[in-house]
Write an enzyme that holds these catalytic residues in place. Structure first.
Site, PDB file in Angstrom:
ATOM      1  N   GLU A  94       0.836  -1.205   0.000  1.00  0.00           N
ATOM      2  CA  GLU A  94       0.000   0.000   0.000  1.00  0.00           C
ATOM      3  C   GLU A  94       0.870   1.254   0.000  1.00  0.00           C
ATOM      4  OE1 GLU A  94      -2.794   2.516   3.089  1.00  0.00           O
ATOM      5  OE2 GLU A  94      -2.787   0.331   3.299  1.00  0.00           O
TER       6      GLU A  94
ATOM      7  N   THR B 239      -4.834   6.421   2.203  1.00  0.00           N
ATOM      8  CA  THR B 239      -5.113   7.818   2.546  1.00  0.00           C
ATOM      9  C   THR B 239      -5.950   8.490   1.461  1.00  0.00           C
ATOM     10  OG1 THR B 239      -2.896   7.792   3.570  1.00  0.00           O
ATOM     11  CG2 THR B 239      -4.088   9.858   3.653  1.00  0.00           C
TER      12      THR B 239
ATOM     13  N   LYS C 141     -10.372  -1.754   7.875  1.00  0.00           N
ATOM     14  CA  LYS C 141      -9.105  -1.304   8.457  1.00  0.00           C
ATOM     15  C   LYS C 141      -9.396  -0.799   9.872  1.00  0.00           C
ATOM     16  CE  LYS C 141      -5.786   2.492   7.838  1.00  0.00           C
ATOM     17  NZ  LYS C 141      -5.253   3.471   6.876  1.00  0.00           N
TER      18      LYS C 141
END
Length: 222
Positions: free
Chosen positions: A46, A77, A137
């Site tokens: 990621e 993000t 997450k």
């Protein structure tokens, strides 16, 4: 890079158990970090959308990673459908967000992209799954802790959980998370440390990654 559907990506995330979470404005450093992680055994990576040139660096990483047919590259993000679209167009294979954002969920569902929202409560996890999230997450992991994951798994036993933040490449730390029921962990600065980057010790990073993956294999419940 590997082309997989959402379910296959989730399986691959669980197989390795570790997803490096990384950003750097210098493409050359980012490339060497990616190479070292791949050589250490990482197959899901990621990159995060931080810095003005994140899209440019990520696009170059995607092109560079064409030599790794079994590697999955995602972007983290992400706060808007607009950004998700930009990164998906240059090759992001999954989208990670620090928050549970309905507009982002809608975009990813429409494009059949794996969306991994950051959630910190049972209500958020429920809402996220209703909006199509297949992986959650747990964020910030250092605040929530393994106890949160364990409690959540009692009511959502079939929802894969990936904590990010508060995960370290030690046997004690990793065992606590995997005993709690995580599918995989995201690891940033505890894995790709400042000293590694300053000294450009990419061989050291490769060893650290390989050791972390071996530890995860050891501590994973059967």
């Amino acid at each position: 890079m590997s082309e997989l559907n959402q379910e296959q990506i989730i399986v691959k995330m669980g197989q390795g158990g570790l997803i490096p979470v990384f950003n750097h404005t210098d493409y050359d450093i980012a490339r060497q970090v990616l190479d070292a992680c791949y050589q250490g055994g990482i197959r899901v990576f990621e990159f995060t959308n931080r810095g003005d040139n994140a899209l440019e660096v990520f696009g170059k990483l995607v092109a560079h990673a064409e030599q790794y047919p079994d590697l999955l590259l995602g972007i983290g993000t992400i706060f808007s459908a607009e950004d998700a679209q930009k990164f998906h167009q240059v090759g992001a294979q999954f989208i990670v967000s620090p928050a549970m954002i309905p507009d982002l969920a809608e975009f990813c569902k429409g494009q059949n992209i794996l969306w991994i929202p950051g959630c910190g409560t049972v209500s958020e996890i429920y809402q996220a799954t209703q909006l199509g999230a297949k992986v959650i997450k747990a964020f910030p992991g250092n605040v929530l802790g393994p106890g949160f994951v364990k409690s959540v798994k009692a009511v959502f036993p079939n929802v894969p959980i990936m904590p990010t933040g508060g995960v370290a490449p030690t046997k004690e730390n990793l065992k606590t998370w995997f005993d709690a029921g995580v599918t995989c962990v995201g690891m940033g600065s505890k894995l790709i440390t400042k000293s590694i980057l300053q000294e450009r010790d990419f061989d050291g990073l490769r060893h650290l990654v390989a050791n972390a993956l071996a530890t995860i294999e050891e501590v994973k419940p059967n």
